[in-house]
Design a protein around this motif. Structure first.
Motif, PDB file in Angstrom:
ATOM      1  N   LYS A 158      -4.948 -17.107  65.014  1.00 31.39           N
ATOM      2  CA  LYS A 158      -4.848 -18.114  63.964  1.00 31.39           C
ATOM      3  C   LYS A 158      -6.042 -18.073  63.018  1.00 31.39           C
ATOM      4  O   LYS A 158      -5.917 -18.375  61.838  1.00 31.39           O
ATOM      5  CB  LYS A 158      -4.742 -19.508  64.587  1.00 31.39           C
ATOM      6  CG  LYS A 158      -3.441 -19.790  65.314  1.00 31.39           C
ATOM      7  CD  LYS A 158      -3.419 -21.223  65.815  1.00 31.39           C
ATOM      8  CE  LYS A 158      -2.111 -21.544  66.525  1.00 31.39           C
ATOM      9  NZ  LYS A 158      -2.080 -22.934  67.024  1.00 31.39           N
ATOM     10  N   THR A 159      -7.194 -17.734  63.535  1.00 34.18           N
ATOM     11  CA  THR A 159      -8.414 -17.731  62.733  1.00 34.18           C
ATOM     12  C   THR A 159      -8.361 -16.645  61.665  1.00 34.18           C
ATOM     13  O   THR A 159      -8.008 -15.504  61.941  1.00 34.18           O
ATOM     14  CB  THR A 159      -9.644 -17.480  63.635  1.00 34.18           C
ATOM     15  OG1 THR A 159      -9.635 -18.416  64.711  1.00 34.18           O
ATOM     16  CG2 THR A 159     -10.933 -17.628  62.842  1.00 34.18           C
ATOM     17  N   ARG A 160      -8.739 -16.993  60.446  1.00 35.20           N
ATOM     18  CA  ARG A 160      -8.812 -16.003  59.381  1.00 35.20           C
ATOM     19  C   ARG A 160     -10.036 -15.130  59.585  1.00 35.20           C
ATOM     20  O   ARG A 160     -11.127 -15.630  59.860  1.00 35.20           O
ATOM     21  CB  ARG A 160      -8.890 -16.686  58.016  1.00 35.20           C
ATOM     22  CG  ARG A 160      -7.654 -17.504  57.663  1.00 35.20           C
ATOM     23  CD  ARG A 160      -7.892 -18.298  56.387  1.00 35.20           C
ATOM     24  NE  ARG A 160      -6.745 -19.151  56.094  1.00 35.20           N
ATOM     25  CZ  ARG A 160      -5.736 -18.797  55.304  1.00 35.20           C
ATOM     26  NH1 ARG A 160      -5.740 -17.600  54.737  1.00 35.20           N
ATOM     27  NH2 ARG A 160      -4.726 -19.623  55.084  1.00 35.20           N
ATOM     28  N   ILE A 161      -9.858 -13.828  59.429  1.00 33.94           N
ATOM     29  CA  ILE A 161     -10.954 -12.885  59.641  1.00 33.94           C
ATOM     30  C   ILE A 161     -11.184 -12.076  58.379  1.00 33.94           C
ATOM     31  O   ILE A 161     -10.273 -11.447  57.858  1.00 33.94           O
ATOM     32  CB  ILE A 161     -10.663 -11.942  60.823  1.00 33.94           C
ATOM     33  CG1 ILE A 161     -10.551 -12.742  62.119  1.00 33.94           C
ATOM     34  CG2 ILE A 161     -11.750 -10.884  60.950  1.00 33.94           C
ATOM     35  CD1 ILE A 161     -10.227 -11.906  63.329  1.00 33.94           C
ATOM     36  N   ILE A 168      -8.034 -10.371  54.344  1.00 33.56           N
ATOM     37  CA  ILE A 168      -9.084  -9.432  53.984  1.00 33.56           C
ATOM     38  C   ILE A 168      -9.483  -9.733  52.550  1.00 33.56           C
ATOM     39  O   ILE A 168      -8.697  -9.579  51.627  1.00 33.56           O
ATOM     40  CB  ILE A 168      -8.582  -7.984  54.087  1.00 33.56           C
ATOM     41  CG1 ILE A 168      -7.957  -7.754  55.459  1.00 33.56           C
ATOM     42  CG2 ILE A 168      -9.690  -7.007  53.845  1.00 33.56           C
ATOM     43  CD1 ILE A 168      -8.874  -8.004  56.614  1.00 33.56           C
ATOM     44  N   THR A 169     -10.713 -10.186  52.334  1.00 40.37           N
ATOM     45  CA  THR A 169     -11.151 -10.585  51.005  1.00 40.37           C
ATOM     46  C   THR A 169     -12.484  -9.972  50.673  1.00 40.37           C
ATOM     47  O   THR A 169     -13.097  -9.294  51.484  1.00 40.37           O
ATOM     48  CB  THR A 169     -11.298 -12.126  50.930  1.00 40.37           C
ATOM     49  OG1 THR A 169     -12.455 -12.497  51.705  1.00 40.37           O
ATOM     50  CG2 THR A 169     -10.090 -12.837  51.466  1.00 40.37           C
ATOM     51  N   GLY A 205     -12.077 -21.599  56.452  1.00 39.90           N
ATOM     52  CA  GLY A 205     -12.296 -21.745  57.880  1.00 39.90           C
ATOM     53  C   GLY A 205     -12.319 -20.439  58.631  1.00 39.90           C
ATOM     54  O   GLY A 205     -12.216 -20.434  59.850  1.00 39.90           O
ATOM     55  N   GLY A 206     -12.456 -19.332  57.920  1.00 36.40           N
ATOM     56  CA  GLY A 206     -12.441 -18.030  58.562  1.00 36.40           C
ATOM     57  C   GLY A 206     -13.812 -17.562  58.979  1.00 36.40           C
ATOM     58  O   GLY A 206     -14.807 -18.276  58.862  1.00 36.40           O
ATOM     59  N   VAL A 207     -13.845 -16.329  59.473  1.00 38.82           N
ATOM     60  CA  VAL A 207     -15.108 -15.743  59.897  1.00 38.82           C
ATOM     61  C   VAL A 207     -15.268 -14.381  59.238  1.00 38.82           C
ATOM     62  O   VAL A 207     -14.301 -13.658  59.024  1.00 38.82           O
ATOM     63  CB  VAL A 207     -15.183 -15.576  61.432  1.00 38.82           C
ATOM     64  CG1 VAL A 207     -15.170 -16.926  62.122  1.00 38.82           C
ATOM     65  CG2 VAL A 207     -14.036 -14.716  61.951  1.00 38.82           C
ATOM     66  N   ASN A 208     -16.498 -14.049  58.894  1.00 33.66           N
ATOM     67  CA  ASN A 208     -16.828 -12.758  58.317  1.00 33.66           C
ATOM     68  C   ASN A 208     -17.439 -11.901  59.419  1.00 33.66           C
ATOM     69  O   ASN A 208     -18.437 -12.278  60.031  1.00 33.66           O
ATOM     70  CB  ASN A 208     -17.817 -12.938  57.160  1.00 33.66           C
ATOM     71  CG  ASN A 208     -18.014 -11.667  56.369  1.00 33.66           C
ATOM     72  OD1 ASN A 208     -18.251 -10.607  56.923  1.00 33.66           O
ATOM     73  ND2 ASN A 208     -17.933 -11.786  55.051  1.00 33.66           N
ATOM     74  N   LEU A 209     -16.851 -10.742  59.678  1.00 31.79           N
ATOM     75  CA  LEU A 209     -17.346  -9.886  60.744  1.00 31.79           C
ATOM     76  C   LEU A 209     -18.726  -9.324  60.441  1.00 31.79           C
ATOM     77  O   LEU A 209     -19.486  -9.010  61.363  1.00 31.79           O
ATOM     78  CB  LEU A 209     -16.371  -8.725  60.979  1.00 31.79           C
ATOM     79  CG  LEU A 209     -14.967  -9.109  61.442  1.00 31.79           C
ATOM     80  CD1 LEU A 209     -14.115  -7.854  61.628  1.00 31.79           C
ATOM     81  CD2 LEU A 209     -15.001  -9.920  62.728  1.00 31.79           C
TER      82      LEU A 209
END
Length: 234
Positions: free
Chosen positions: A223-226, A41-42, A54-58
């Motif tokens: 595994k994916t950063r969210i 969480i950033t 390599g993450g995704v932003n909701l």
């Protein structure tokens, strides 16, 4: 898992949903929690997060909430697809049918959100089911119970964050199906436990969790950063 503070929860800080899994099975899940930095969480924006880790932003607003639900449906659909492809030892024809039907429901939910989100949909998540013994009935049912209870709690907690009544109606229809799944799985484990006091309170209301609590509980399996930092909070 590193959530804002950078601290990793220990075994004594197990999430309430995780505690719904039988103690023997959850020891396997808890053992990988510290090593599974699945959700960060950033405060980064979508493009920055995608590029850096390599993450995704909701996203934010209703789009963010829908992507949050879409992420959970991806997780559940992937799990039940695996169960159907690798049925546990000595599974009965009836239980095989149950899990195939639940798989189909979860895939339908996933595709509903994907279609509703269109170009705003997050990418496909990478899941991690290494803690699950798919050949063992107890392991599969314990994981299914944790996922279904978590899903119901997630929808209950996210409904108030939606502003579009059409989206709220959709979420209400889906959570009712998730609750049917949860009741079935619980009774497969222990008949009559479908609505016990671990999930339904003295007022007859089901558990409700906010997105950060839900994502933390789901983290060992993703595994994916969210990046969920832009989700509404009230």
């Amino acid at each position: 898992m590193d959530i804002i503070s950078g601290q990793k929860p220990g075994a004594s800080e197990q999430h309430p949903i995780a505690r719904n899994v039988s103690r023997r099975n959850f020891l396997r899940f808890a053992g990988i929690t510290g090593a599974s930095a699945a959700i960060i969480i950033t405060g980064c924006g979508k493009d920055e997060t995608d590029e850096m880790d390599g993450g995704v932003n909701l996203g934010s607003g209703d789009i963010g909430v829908l992507n949050y639900a879409y992420a959970l449906e991806q997780l559940e659909a992937a799990f039940y697809t695996r169960v159907a492809e690798m049925p546990y030892n000595n599974i009965s024809p009836l239980e095989r049918q149950y899990f195939e039907e639940i798989r189909d429901h979860e895939i339908a939910h996933r595709e509903l959100f994907k279609k509703a989100l269109a170009n705003n949909a997050i990418r496909n998540l990478e899941v991690d089911f290494s803690a699950v013994n798919f050949s063992n009935r107890e392991s599969v049912l314990a994981t299914a119970k944790a996922f279904e209870d978590l899903g119901v709690s997630a929808y209950n907690g996210a409904g108030k964050l939606l502003t579009n009544p059409d989206y709220l109606l959709l979420a209400g229809k889906i959570v009712s199906v998730e609750a049917r799944h949860a009741a079935l799985v619980r009774d497969l484990i222990a008949n009559g436990s479908f609505a016990d006091n671990t999930i339904v309170d003295a007022n007859g209301l089901d558990r409700s969790l906010n997105p950060m609590e839900v994502l933390a509980a789901a983290a060992p399996f993703v595994k994916t950063r969210i990046n969920a930092s832009n989700l509404p909070t009230n």
